[in-house]
Design an enzyme around this catalytic site. Structure first.
Site, PDB file in Angstrom:
ATOM      1  N   LYS A   1      -3.258   5.376  -2.645  1.00  0.00           N
ATOM      2  CA  LYS A   1      -3.807   4.052  -2.330  1.00  0.00           C
ATOM      3  C   LYS A   1      -2.863   2.939  -2.804  1.00  0.00           C
ATOM      4  O   LYS A   1      -2.583   1.975  -2.083  1.00  0.00           O
ATOM      5  CB  LYS A   1      -5.185   3.911  -3.001  1.00  0.00           C
ATOM      6  CG  LYS A   1      -5.766   2.529  -3.011  1.00  0.00           C
ATOM      7  CD  LYS A   1      -6.036   2.038  -1.602  1.00  0.00           C
ATOM      8  CE  LYS A   1      -6.254   0.548  -1.571  1.00  0.00           C
ATOM      9  NZ  LYS A   1      -7.558   0.154  -1.170  1.00  0.00           N
TER      10      LYS A   1
ATOM     11  N   CYS B   1      -6.144  -7.245  -2.783  1.00  0.00           N
ATOM     12  CA  CYS B   1      -5.626  -5.867  -2.775  1.00  0.00           C
ATOM     13  C   CYS B   1      -4.099  -5.843  -2.817  1.00  0.00           C
ATOM     14  O   CYS B   1      -3.503  -5.386  -3.780  1.00  0.00           O
ATOM     15  CB  CYS B   1      -6.101  -5.152  -1.519  1.00  0.00           C
ATOM     16  SG  CYS B   1      -7.858  -5.342  -1.261  1.00  0.00           S
TER      17      CYS B   1
END
Ligand code: SAJ
Length: 424
Positions: free
Chosen positions: A218, A272
């Site tokens: 991720k 993010c």
């Protein structure tokens, strides 16, 4: 094992859609959040976040009795933890931000009393490498009567996995179902059970690995995008120096069959891409050179844009000697962190507009078609105006977001345009 009752801890941008999706596919879902307002809103069948199509799914799930929100965890067969992983406060300028796992620890502490044999606990929050093991250690500490994968392998009472979310804000409902999932179990059994759980609604492939690799996967995805955007941002600064149109340049280079350069902008926003690379840099500061520099390049871009505004003001005054700074109207087009959304959190466009309003003693107006009211931090220094008004009034126009409403934007020739998104 069939998972009848699923609990999702943290009902934000990821947790709520995930909870709603399990409920829509027939599971009994208990959503847990510390925010009373969120809990009350969801229990009325409404949502407290903005995400297309989510409201109808939540409304149906609550009306059907499949989804409820509570403040304190209750017994369930699987727990998905989707809480924020912010940074610790930075002490000195230039320090590497360090991740703060306090919300993961708090979630572990909250579910520990209701945890039972055969439960599955999945960490979905984007996390630094090692966070899943750390969460398992906290659970083991709080529940010494249960066994965990680290000491009991596949025979453990509680199963643990990391399955990072990878959905794009604005497309969450579709991507939750269609995207492939990386499933990082602490043991093979943990992975197998996590796949079974996600297969409730995931149509993409569920690819198995270990927890550490899943965590790194991720972080790698978002760091890769950050590095690529930094490349585009650096190109835009180089091209400005060399008097080359960067948009034309990129579209030409992208005609090469193996080149796909991303688009420059006013900086990288959201919660993010501008955050996750730091989780790699903070863990391996010596090794993570490119990732670190990319973060600095992207973080420096808003300052570069503000400097362009200062230069435009000086040029305007030179070209219009009868005018003063106070006569100049600056219009900032776009406040959101990316096109066609209303999300202003961690937005370079918002921060640039604030800075411009601070440095400019004349009129500063903001245009953001996706909001009805300015946030408090801006409402005292600038006004929200419609698109046409801003085009008419602007002496200097700063284009900060490529919203669809701005696509055919045209200014009179006297307006100085700083176009960070290549629209004009
Ligand atoms: N941006 C550019 N140029 C580009 C593309 C984006 O300047 O060519 C800027 C945007 O304007 C924005 C920022 O980057 O300010 C981030 O936008 P984004 O669309 O790249 O990503 P997010 O933050 O909305 O979502 C990302 C996605 N990750 C990847 O595409 C690798 C999403 O799949 C993740 O689930 C999400 O982060 C997350 O939650 O981690």
């Amino acid at each position: 094992m069939s998972f009848e009752t699923i609990s999702v801890i943290g009902l934000g941008y990821i947790g709520l859609p995930t909870a709603a999706m399990f409920a829509a596919y027939g599971k009994n879902v208990i959503g847990v959040d510390v925010n009373q307002h969120a809990v009350d809103t969801i229990n009325r069948g409404e949502i407290h976040i903005v995400e297309p199509e989510l409201d109808a799914i939540v409304h149906k799930a609550v009306t059907d009795g499949k989804l409820k929100a509570v403040l304190v965890p209750e017994s369930a067969d699987a727990f998905l933890i989707a809480v924020p992983t912010p940074f610790l406060q930075i002490e000195n300028d230039g320090d590497i931000p360090q991740p703060d796992l306090k919300y993961i620890q708090a979630a572990a502490k909250a579910i520990a009393p209701v945890l039972k044999k055969d439960d599955l606990v999945i960490l979905e929050s984007t996390s630094p490498v090692g966070a899943t093991e750390q969460m398992a250690n906290w659970l083991a500490e709080y529940r010494s009567d249960l066994t965990f994968p680290k000491t009991h392998g596949d025979a453990s009472d509680v199963r643990i996995a990391h399955c990072p979310e990878r959905v794009l804000p604005g497309h969450v409902v579709r991507e939750l179902v269609e995207n492939d999932r990386v499933i990082g179990g602490m043991t093979a059994k943990c992975s197998e059970l996590a796949v079974e759980l996600y297969k409730t609604f995931v149509k993409g492939e569920c690819v198995i690995t270990n927890a550490r690799t899943a965590e790194m996967a991720k972080l790698t995805e978002n760091s890769c995008r950050d590095v690529q955007i930094a490349f585009a941002n650096e190109l835009s600064i180089i091209c400005d120096e060399l008097d080359i149109n960067v948009w034309e340049l990129i579209s030409l280079a992208n005609r090469h069959p193996r080149i796909n350069i991303l688009q420059p902008g006013p900086g990288v926003g959201g919660h993010c891409i501008a955050v996750d690379p730091w989780f790699i840099v903070s863990k391996t500061p010596e090794q993570a050179q490119i990732i670190h520099v990319a973060r600095k390049v992207n973080d420096a871009k808003p300052k570069w844009v503000i400097n362009k505004v200062k230069v435009a003001i000086a040029e305007f005054l030179q070209e219009n000697p009868t005018k003063t700074v106070k006569d100049i109207t600056i219009a900032c087009f776009g406040l959101a962190f990316k096109p066609d959304i209303d999300d202003l959190r961690e937005s370079p466009a918002l921060n640039i507009t604030k800075e411009v309003a601070k440095l400019h003693s004349g009129n500063v107006i903001a245009v953001e078609p996706n909001i009805a009211k300015l946030p408090n931090s801006l409402s005292s220094v600038t006004e929200l105006k419609d698109f046409q008004h801003a085009i008419r009034e602007a002496d200097i126009a700063v284009i900060l977001v490529d919203h669809k409403e701005f696509k055919d934007i045209k200014f009179v020739s006297s307006t100085k345009v700083i176009d960070t998104k290549g629209i004009v």
